[in-house]
Enzyme design. Sequence first.
Site, PDB file in Angstrom:
ATOM      1  N   LYS A 109       0.836  -1.204   0.000  1.00 34.84           N
ATOM      2  CA  LYS A 109       0.000   0.000   0.000  1.00 34.84           C
ATOM      3  C   LYS A 109       0.871   1.254   0.000  1.00 34.84           C
ATOM      4  CE  LYS A 109      -2.147  -1.230   3.834  1.00 34.84           C
ATOM      5  NZ  LYS A 109      -1.508  -2.542   4.128  1.00 34.84           N
ATOM      6  N   ARG A 151     -10.235  -0.229   8.314  1.00 34.15           N
ATOM      7  CA  ARG A 151      -9.856  -1.634   8.434  1.00 34.15           C
ATOM      8  C   ARG A 151     -10.707  -2.408   9.419  1.00 34.15           C
ATOM      9  NH1 ARG A 151      -3.793  -0.372   8.601  1.00 34.15           N
ATOM     10  NH2 ARG A 151      -3.141  -2.275   9.556  1.00 34.15           N
ATOM     11  N   ARG A 189      11.695  -5.493   5.371  1.00 37.04           N
ATOM     12  CA  ARG A 189      11.399  -4.079   5.098  1.00 37.04           C
ATOM     13  C   ARG A 189      12.259  -3.138   5.939  1.00 37.04           C
ATOM     14  NH1 ARG A 189       5.429  -1.885   5.551  1.00 37.04           N
ATOM     15  NH2 ARG A 189       5.592  -2.838   7.602  1.00 37.04           N
ATOM     16  N   ARG A 229      10.701  -1.192  11.460  1.00 31.60           N
ATOM     17  CA  ARG A 229       9.542  -0.893  12.300  1.00 31.60           C
ATOM     18  C   ARG A 229       9.419  -1.900  13.439  1.00 31.60           C
ATOM     19  NH1 ARG A 229       4.461   0.167   8.317  1.00 31.60           N
ATOM     20  NH2 ARG A 229       3.462  -1.166   9.877  1.00 31.60           N
ATOM     21  N   ARG A 235      -0.359  -9.444  13.143  1.00 31.60           N
ATOM     22  CA  ARG A 235      -0.977  -8.496  12.194  1.00 31.60           C
ATOM     23  C   ARG A 235      -1.717  -9.243  11.088  1.00 31.60           C
ATOM     24  NH1 ARG A 235       4.184  -5.561  10.602  1.00 31.60           N
ATOM     25  NH2 ARG A 235       2.934  -4.392   9.089  1.00 31.60           N
TER      26      ARG A 235
END
Length: 216
Positions: free
Chosen positions: A13, A88, A127, A160, A171
């Site tokens: 996203k 969400r 990431r 993160r 998640r």
Amino acid sequence: MQIVLFGPPGAGKGTQAKFLSEEFNIPHISTGDILRENVKKGTALGMKAKSYMDKGELVPDQLLNDLVRSRLEEPDTKKGFLLDGYPRTIPQAKALDEIMDELNRKLDAVVNIDVGTNALVKRLSGRRVCRGCGAPYHIVMNPPKVADVCDACGGELYQRADDREEAIKNRLAVYTKQTQPVLDFYKKKGVLIDIDGDREIEEVKADVINALEEIA
Ligand code: AP5
Ligand code: MG
Ligand code: ZN
């Protein structure tokens, strides 16, 4: 153009939002980025949100609805906007309907970036994100030109807190349970666009832009 960018954690996203925001000249509104900014600054909202975020749980609906309402009241959204990471939950989707009604606006499309679980885990665990501008990178699949430095702004890259293994698992489970049902909500409204996100970043980008140009 008023768009929601939808998809599981790691779908891309944020990656696609950077392109779309430039292509259509509309602000990118990522609730995750706004919350992380609040955590960093130690605001009241950030202090409430941090423990949920670190565990990979959703922050309570009311906080998000208030945040998005005030953001969408800002004048830069008059030309359109790109929401990333909101709504969400079903209550958030209903709240967004109310907000849009009040502002006399309507959603043009909900773009769902579809990616399988194995790929998501690989993407999230590798990431790195820019401290300066929030741009996402991947140590293997989308590395910066210079290690640990953002191509766009020269900022430092970091991992993160919720990209650790335990939080990633949670998640993904939270997405299946609380967020996936929102897809049906938008399918019924006839605004859902499905995109195969399990391909190269550039291919996904071309598909999303084509799909949105068709409805523009
Ligand atoms: P948020 O920041 O929204 O996180 P998320 O939904 O988990 O999504 P991500 O940002 O992890 O993934 P992305 O889809 O943006 O992927 P990216 O482009 O970075 O939310 C974080 C937390 O905040 C939540 O858990 C919750 O606590 C709270 N929160 C936020 N909004 C909320 C709400 N509305 N309600 C309640 N709580 C809320 O890409 C991922 C990686 O893959 C990168 O490394 C990238 O380089 C790579 N990549 C991207 N595309 C490709 C590709 N095509 N091929 C290969 N690699 C790719
Ligand atoms: Mg993101
Ligand atoms: Zn940067």
